[in-house]
Design a protein around this motif. Structure first.
Motif, PDB file in Angstrom:
ATOM      1  N   GLN A 184      -8.377  -4.435  -1.452  1.00  0.00           N
ATOM      2  CA  GLN A 184      -7.737  -3.197  -1.891  1.00  0.00           C
ATOM      3  C   GLN A 184      -8.745  -2.052  -1.966  1.00  0.00           C
ATOM      4  O   GLN A 184      -8.413  -0.906  -1.671  1.00  0.00           O
ATOM      5  CB  GLN A 184      -7.062  -3.416  -3.243  1.00  0.00           C
ATOM      6  N   ARG A 234      -4.504  -9.058  -0.318  1.00  0.00           N
ATOM      7  CA  ARG A 234      -4.024  -8.591  -1.610  1.00  0.00           C
ATOM      8  C   ARG A 234      -5.101  -8.637  -2.686  1.00  0.00           C
ATOM      9  O   ARG A 234      -4.852  -8.217  -3.818  1.00  0.00           O
ATOM     10  CB  ARG A 234      -2.814  -9.427  -2.038  1.00  0.00           C
ATOM     11  N   SER A 258       0.311  -5.305  -6.179  1.00  0.00           N
ATOM     12  CA  SER A 258       0.939  -6.264  -5.279  1.00  0.00           C
ATOM     13  C   SER A 258       1.128  -7.624  -5.918  1.00  0.00           C
ATOM     14  O   SER A 258       1.359  -8.626  -5.240  1.00  0.00           O
ATOM     15  CB  SER A 258       0.073  -6.418  -4.012  1.00  0.00           C
ATOM     16  N   PRO A 279      -3.722   1.726  -3.139  1.00  0.00           N
ATOM     17  CA  PRO A 279      -3.403   0.342  -3.488  1.00  0.00           C
ATOM     18  C   PRO A 279      -2.261   0.300  -4.495  1.00  0.00           C
ATOM     19  O   PRO A 279      -2.201   1.114  -5.422  1.00  0.00           O
ATOM     20  CB  PRO A 279      -4.708  -0.184  -4.095  1.00  0.00           C
ATOM     21  N   SER A 303      -8.543  -7.774  -4.837  1.00  0.00           N
ATOM     22  CA  SER A 303      -9.105  -6.497  -5.286  1.00  0.00           C
ATOM     23  C   SER A 303     -10.179  -6.001  -4.331  1.00  0.00           C
ATOM     24  O   SER A 303     -10.314  -4.787  -4.110  1.00  0.00           O
ATOM     25  CB  SER A 303      -9.676  -6.646  -6.695  1.00  0.00           C
ATOM     26  N   LEU A 321       0.836  -1.195   0.000  1.00  0.00           N
ATOM     27  CA  LEU A 321       0.000   0.000   0.000  1.00  0.00           C
ATOM     28  C   LEU A 321       0.873   1.247   0.000  1.00  0.00           C
ATOM     29  O   LEU A 321       2.024   1.217   0.436  1.00  0.00           O
ATOM     30  CB  LEU A 321      -0.905   0.047   1.248  1.00  0.00           C
TER      31      LEU A 321
END
Length: 212
Positions: free
Chosen positions: A191, A186, A204, A201, A188, A55
């Motif tokens: 995020q 991790r 990652s 975000p 979506s 992040l």
């Protein structure tokens, strides 16, 4: 979402890293910078199996909402009305190192050295200002946004400090459930939750494997 109980220990990234280095039983390590993860990954005991840039965040200067002094840029802190300025300990908290670097880049670190009040971490910096124990503070935007008694005065220019990048690391001894938690963090969906809280975000998908 899985019913698995997660036990969380909060603290300055450097403090947590030292606890891991001393043998604390940890599965995942979320650090407010990647430097502490890289240091652990380079240790002889190789406790970090892999990690991801996770992040981003921004640095903010803030005051108690009752403080009506004009404050719109870093060198405004030189005004004598700002007798106590709270930052986190640069030796253990990345946010303190970022703040120190910003003051140094602005050329005012030496002038403010006698007025700096050091707190353990970003949360403690905010608490110091909320308790009127400091006239202003420097912490992450995510620590001050949305608080009724805190006024975010301005964002520190990102050119004044290294990029603020949080890391997410899996330890070699991690429980399989912890690995699933890392995948969830991790995802979506997660995020989007972090973004709603003010974090940035990052991509990652790039995993950094520790040397064996």
């Amino acid at each position: 979402s899985t019913g698995t109980v997660v036990n969380v220990s909060y603290g300055a990234s450097g403090t947590l890293a030292q606890q891991i280095r001393a043998g604390a039983q940890v599965d995942l390590f979320l650090s407010a910078d990647t430097a502490w993860i890289e240091r652990l990954a380079a240790d002889d005991n190789r406790r970090i199996a892999a990690w991801w840039p996770f992040l981003g965040n921004r640095l903010a200067v803030f005051t108690h909402v009752e403080n009506e002094f004009e404050l719109g840029k870093l060198d405004d802190l030189l005004a004598l009305r700002f007798q106590r300025i709270a930052i986190a300990d640069p030796g253990s908290a990345p946010v303190g190192r970022y703040a120190q670097g910003a003051l140094r880049t602005e050329g005012i670190e030496d002038s403010l050295s006698s007025r700096l009040v050091y707190a353990e971490n970003a949360t403690a910096v905010v608490s110091t200002v909320r308790a009127h124990l400091a006239d202003a503070g420097i912490a992450y935007t995510t620590d001050v946004a949305g608080r009724q008694d805190i006024a975010l005065r301005f964002l520190v220019p990102e050119t004044h400090h290294p990029p603020i990048i949080y890391g997410l690391a899996i330890l070699n001894t991690a429980h399989p459930a912890a690995k699933r938690l890392a995948e969830l963090l991790r995802s979506s969906a997660s995020q989007r939750v972090f973004a709603s809280a003010g974090f940035t975000p990052l991509d990652s998908a790039v995993m950094v494997e520790s040397p064996q």
